[in-house]
Design a protein around this motif. Structure first.
Motif, PDB file in Angstrom:
ATOM      1  N   LYS A 139      46.762  14.123  30.949  1.00  0.00           N
ATOM      2  CA  LYS A 139      47.896  13.737  30.131  1.00  0.00           C
ATOM      3  C   LYS A 139      48.488  12.400  30.550  1.00  0.00           C
ATOM      4  O   LYS A 139      49.494  11.958  30.021  1.00  0.00           O
ATOM      5  CB  LYS A 139      48.974  14.818  30.203  1.00  0.00           C
ATOM      6  N   GLY A 140      47.887  11.782  31.570  1.00  0.00           N
ATOM      7  CA  GLY A 140      48.323  10.451  31.959  1.00  0.00           C
ATOM      8  C   GLY A 140      49.329  10.433  33.085  1.00  0.00           C
ATOM      9  O   GLY A 140      50.022   9.451  33.291  1.00  0.00           O
ATOM     10  N   LYS A 141      49.431  11.527  33.852  1.00  0.00           N
ATOM     11  CA  LYS A 141      50.437  11.593  34.910  1.00  0.00           C
ATOM     12  C   LYS A 141      49.864  11.305  36.290  1.00  0.00           C
ATOM     13  O   LYS A 141      50.547  11.416  37.289  1.00  0.00           O
ATOM     14  CB  LYS A 141      51.086  12.979  34.910  1.00  0.00           C
ATOM     15  N   GLY A 142      48.574  10.991  36.354  1.00  0.00           N
ATOM     16  CA  GLY A 142      47.987  10.693  37.655  1.00  0.00           C
ATOM     17  C   GLY A 142      47.638  11.955  38.410  1.00  0.00           C
ATOM     18  O   GLY A 142      47.795  13.070  37.920  1.00  0.00           O
ATOM     19  N   ASN A 197      36.502  20.138  32.831  1.00  0.00           N
ATOM     20  CA  ASN A 197      37.845  19.907  33.379  1.00  0.00           C
ATOM     21  C   ASN A 197      37.819  19.727  34.890  1.00  0.00           C
ATOM     22  O   ASN A 197      38.856  19.804  35.544  1.00  0.00           O
ATOM     23  CB  ASN A 197      38.764  21.089  33.031  1.00  0.00           C
ATOM     24  N   ARG A 198      36.647  19.458  35.443  1.00  0.00           N
ATOM     25  CA  ARG A 198      36.550  19.438  36.895  1.00  0.00           C
ATOM     26  C   ARG A 198      36.764  18.056  37.507  1.00  0.00           C
ATOM     27  O   ARG A 198      36.551  17.858  38.699  1.00  0.00           O
ATOM     28  CB  ARG A 198      35.187  19.966  37.339  1.00  0.00           C
ATOM     29  N   PHE A 199      37.175  17.113  36.721  1.00  0.00           N
ATOM     30  CA  PHE A 199      37.394  15.763  37.224  1.00  0.00           C
ATOM     31  C   PHE A 199      38.875  15.516  37.473  1.00  0.00           C
ATOM     32  O   PHE A 199      39.731  16.269  37.005  1.00  0.00           O
ATOM     33  CB  PHE A 199      36.887  14.733  36.215  1.00  0.00           C
ATOM     34  N   THR A 200      39.164  14.473  38.218  1.00  0.00           N
ATOM     35  CA  THR A 200      40.538  14.002  38.392  1.00  0.00           C
ATOM     36  C   THR A 200      40.605  12.555  37.911  1.00  0.00           C
ATOM     37  O   THR A 200      39.607  11.834  37.939  1.00  0.00           O
ATOM     38  CB  THR A 200      40.977  14.076  39.866  1.00  0.00           C
ATOM     39  N   LEU A 205      43.390   5.363  34.072  1.00  0.00           N
ATOM     40  CA  LEU A 205      43.992   5.500  32.743  1.00  0.00           C
ATOM     41  C   LEU A 205      44.348   4.145  32.149  1.00  0.00           C
ATOM     42  O   LEU A 205      44.266   3.945  30.935  1.00  0.00           O
ATOM     43  CB  LEU A 205      45.236   6.377  32.828  1.00  0.00           C
ATOM     44  N   ASP A 206      44.740   3.217  33.008  1.00  0.00           N
ATOM     45  CA  ASP A 206      45.127   1.880  32.555  1.00  0.00           C
ATOM     46  C   ASP A 206      43.926   0.971  32.316  1.00  0.00           C
ATOM     47  O   ASP A 206      44.107  -0.171  31.866  1.00  0.00           O
ATOM     48  CB  ASP A 206      46.051   1.222  33.587  1.00  0.00           C
ATOM     49  N   PRO A 258      38.588  11.714  29.780  1.00  0.00           N
ATOM     50  CA  PRO A 258      39.194  11.864  28.444  1.00  0.00           C
ATOM     51  C   PRO A 258      39.798  10.597  27.865  1.00  0.00           C
ATOM     52  O   PRO A 258      40.063  10.546  26.664  1.00  0.00           O
ATOM     53  CB  PRO A 258      40.275  12.931  28.682  1.00  0.00           C
ATOM     54  N   HIS A 259      39.997   9.572  28.694  1.00  0.00           N
ATOM     55  CA  HIS A 259      40.603   8.339  28.193  1.00  0.00           C
ATOM     56  C   HIS A 259      39.562   7.262  27.900  1.00  0.00           C
ATOM     57  O   HIS A 259      39.898   6.221  27.332  1.00  0.00           O
ATOM     58  CB  HIS A 259      41.608   7.791  29.206  1.00  0.00           C
ATOM     59  N   ASN A 260      38.301   7.484  28.284  1.00  0.00           N
ATOM     60  CA  ASN A 260      37.221   6.559  27.963  1.00  0.00           C
ATOM     61  C   ASN A 260      36.702   6.871  26.561  1.00  0.00           C
ATOM     62  O   ASN A 260      37.159   7.798  25.897  1.00  0.00           O
ATOM     63  CB  ASN A 260      36.082   6.683  28.974  1.00  0.00           C
ATOM     64  N   VAL A 261      35.700   6.126  26.119  1.00  0.00           N
ATOM     65  CA  VAL A 261      35.112   6.371  24.811  1.00  0.00           C
ATOM     66  C   VAL A 261      33.596   6.232  24.908  1.00  0.00           C
ATOM     67  O   VAL A 261      33.090   5.387  25.669  1.00  0.00           O
ATOM     68  CB  VAL A 261      35.707   5.419  23.749  1.00  0.00           C
ATOM     69  N   TYR A 262      32.864   7.056  24.129  1.00  0.00           N
ATOM     70  CA  TYR A 262      31.418   7.170  24.279  1.00  0.00           C
ATOM     71  C   TYR A 262      30.731   7.172  22.911  1.00  0.00           C
ATOM     72  O   TYR A 262      31.202   7.807  21.962  1.00  0.00           O
ATOM     73  CB  TYR A 262      31.060   8.472  25.011  1.00  0.00           C
ATOM     74  N   CYS A 263      29.614   6.453  22.836  1.00  0.00           N
ATOM     75  CA  CYS A 263      28.780   6.451  21.634  1.00  0.00           C
ATOM     76  C   CYS A 263      27.371   6.873  22.042  1.00  0.00           C
ATOM     77  O   CYS A 263      26.805   6.331  23.000  1.00  0.00           O
ATOM     78  CB  CYS A 263      28.746   5.067  20.983  1.00  0.00           C
ATOM     79  N   ILE A 264      26.815   7.828  21.314  1.00  0.00           N
ATOM     80  CA  ILE A 264      25.457   8.310  21.586  1.00  0.00           C
ATOM     81  C   ILE A 264      24.570   7.962  20.398  1.00  0.00           C
ATOM     82  O   ILE A 264      24.880   8.329  19.248  1.00  0.00           O
ATOM     83  CB  ILE A 264      25.436   9.828  21.831  1.00  0.00           C
ATOM     84  N   HIS A 265      23.502   7.230  20.670  1.00  0.00           N
ATOM     85  CA  HIS A 265      22.520   6.919  19.632  1.00  0.00           C
ATOM     86  C   HIS A 265      21.270   7.759  19.900  1.00  0.00           C
ATOM     87  O   HIS A 265      20.636   7.641  20.952  1.00  0.00           O
ATOM     88  CB  HIS A 265      22.142   5.440  19.638  1.00  0.00           C
ATOM     89  N   VAL A 266      20.948   8.613  18.930  1.00  0.00           N
ATOM     90  CA  VAL A 266      19.751   9.447  19.030  1.00  0.00           C
ATOM     91  C   VAL A 266      18.683   8.858  18.123  1.00  0.00           C
ATOM     92  O   VAL A 266      18.941   8.592  16.933  1.00  0.00           O
ATOM     93  CB  VAL A 266      20.044  10.907  18.626  1.00  0.00           C
ATOM     94  N   ASP A 267      17.506   8.634  18.692  1.00  0.00           N
ATOM     95  CA  ASP A 267      16.386   8.089  17.932  1.00  0.00           C
ATOM     96  C   ASP A 267      16.180   8.904  16.654  1.00  0.00           C
ATOM     97  O   ASP A 267      16.096  10.133  16.688  1.00  0.00           O
ATOM     98  CB  ASP A 267      15.132   8.139  18.810  1.00  0.00           C
TER      99      ASP A 267
END
Length: 447
Positions: A48-51, A122-125, A131-132, A158-167
């Protein structure tokens, strides 16, 4: 009387010892429960962005190292214990592994709540610094949904963004699995246009460009850098470490580019796809010189691109002119980026040059790869496929200490403990607040 006193004293000592042990054990169990509960709470707060707080009331509440692999000791493998590596190799050969199929992954992802729980997303910190400084990732895939998911999970925040290209020519279940997974995340998208990828053809580069355009124009995330990956790569640095390194780079991209006469055959004549073999072949027709008086560079298809560089590559008139020129060349994915970087007069932003005007090789830190034909090179303890080492158990000790961000490549079903142990190592490294080794990156930027 003396015997009675001795008995009474011994009895009291025994009672006191039992009470003491029970008290200590109870406190320890309470601490374990509190530690687990706080870890979950802090992880949620970070999303949620609280560190992520590391200590409370003087107690170290950071998650403790976990063993994700139980059949063998990943610690001993990564430390290079040859006897245990041999033991692990024998164990993997004796085990009858049942890998999840593309259909299995698709079915699991139909129930997002169950999927996220099974694969523990949910196992990451996440720190405030991360976040910034959001990142973008482009993944090019053509098979093995199980390994694509494994890579996504390793780099997911959760704050990054991902694109997947499948052949487009892949088994339909691979694409179906990735579509199902993407629906479980608001920040994971499937490329809006899918290419039928021909190895060493222009379609391979176009697949990356499609994802880059989507990440630049179809998301609201103000990402700072974009990293393009094949599904067989795996991270060597945590998200937090990558952020710290890119902050040192301060907008400078990491793109390989050299001038190599031995690769001129790739651009001296035009190439086309043989419709029968689906392979690239020369036509014998001489290729026109590249536009804008450029020198053709040779480099990797993969890199770490600043947002400004991606915008330049997709929108600058000269960059698009170079792109059009590469379409009928051999393996343009190894030419286009390198040529933009090689030619300072094209004005590509965020490129560090040496005093002689050539790209600074010390900044090529995106991918660690062991080529069969380049000497000297470390020994490949796995096997070579198309002259590239598919890493095995004996390669892990070296990989965890290199300066690159990712390693290419792994196969999930070849010496499977290699990739499993990398996952355990990365997970435990991501769960600590140990100081990052940043001296190397500061030095190459200041040199």
């Amino acid at each position: 009387m003396i015997r009675k006193r001795r008995f009474t004293r011994a009895f009291l000592i025994s009672i006191f010892s039992i009470v003491f042990i029970v008290t200590i054990q109870t406190k320890f169990n309470i601490y374990k429960d509190v530690n687990h509960e706080l870890s979950v709470v802090f992880t949620t707060a970070a999303i949620k962005g609280k560190g992520f707080p590391t200590t409370t009331r003087g107690l170290d509440l950071r998650p403790k190292p976990k063993r994700l692999v139980h059949e063998v000791s990943c610690e001993q493998i990564i430390e290079g214990n040859k006897q245990h590596i041999s033991f692990a190799s024998n164990v993997s050969e004796s085990l009858d592994y049942k890998y999840l199929t593309d259909k299995d992954i698709r079915k699991l992802a139909q129930d997002c709540e169950k999927f996220l729980e099974i694969f523990d997303y949910n196992r990451f910190t996440v720190s405030q610094e991360e976040l910034d400084f959001p990142l973008a990732f482009s993944i090019i895939a053509h098979k093995d949904a199980v390994q694509i998911e494994m890579l996504l999970r390793a780099i997911y925040r959760p704050h990054n963004v991902y694109c997947i290209h499948v052949d487009r020519s892949s088994d339909s279940f691979v694409l179906d699995a990735m579509k199902a997974i993407s629906k479980c995340f608001s920040n994971v998208l499937i490329a809006s246009k899918l290419e039928d990828i021909i190895y060493e053809g222009y379609s391979r580069l176009q697949a990356d460009l499609n994802c880059m355009a989507d990440l630049l124009n179809k998301t609201d995330v103000d990402w700072k850098y974009l990293i393009n990956l094949p599904a067989q790569e795996y991270p060597l640095k945590t998200n937090a470490e990558i952020v710290k390194i890119f902050k040192i780079f301060n907008g400078t991209s990491s793109i390989e580019s050299i001038y190599h006469e031995g690769t001129h055959y790739r651009v001296n004549e035009t190439y086309r796809v043989n419709p029968k073999t689906l392979k690239m072949e020369g036509t014998g027709r001489q290729k026109d010189p590249p536009p804008y008086n450029t020198t053709v560079g040779k480099g990797s298809a993969y890199g770490a691109f600043s947002r400004r560089f991606v915008h330049f590559a997709l929108n600058d008139e000269r960059a698009q002119g170079v792109l059009q020129w590469t379409k009928d060349t051999f393996s343009p994915d190894e030419t286009f980026w390198a040529t933009l970087v090689m030619n300072k007069h094209l004005g590509a932003p965020g490129i560090k040059y040496t005093a002689s005007g050539i790209p600074d090789q010390s900044l090529w830190i995106t991918t660690s790869i062991t080529w069969k034909f380049i000497k000297p090179q470390p020994v490949c303890h796995g096997k070579y496929v198309r002259d590239v080492c598919v890493f095995g158990l004996g390669d892990l000790q070296r990989l965890v200490s290199v300066k690159e961000l990712f390693a290419n490549k792994f196969y999930h079903d070849y010496q499977p403990f290699a990739l499993k142990c990398m996952e355990e190592w990365l997970f435990n490294k991501s769960s600590t607040n140990l100081p990052s080794e940043l001296y190397y990156y500061r030095r190459i930027m200041e040199s």
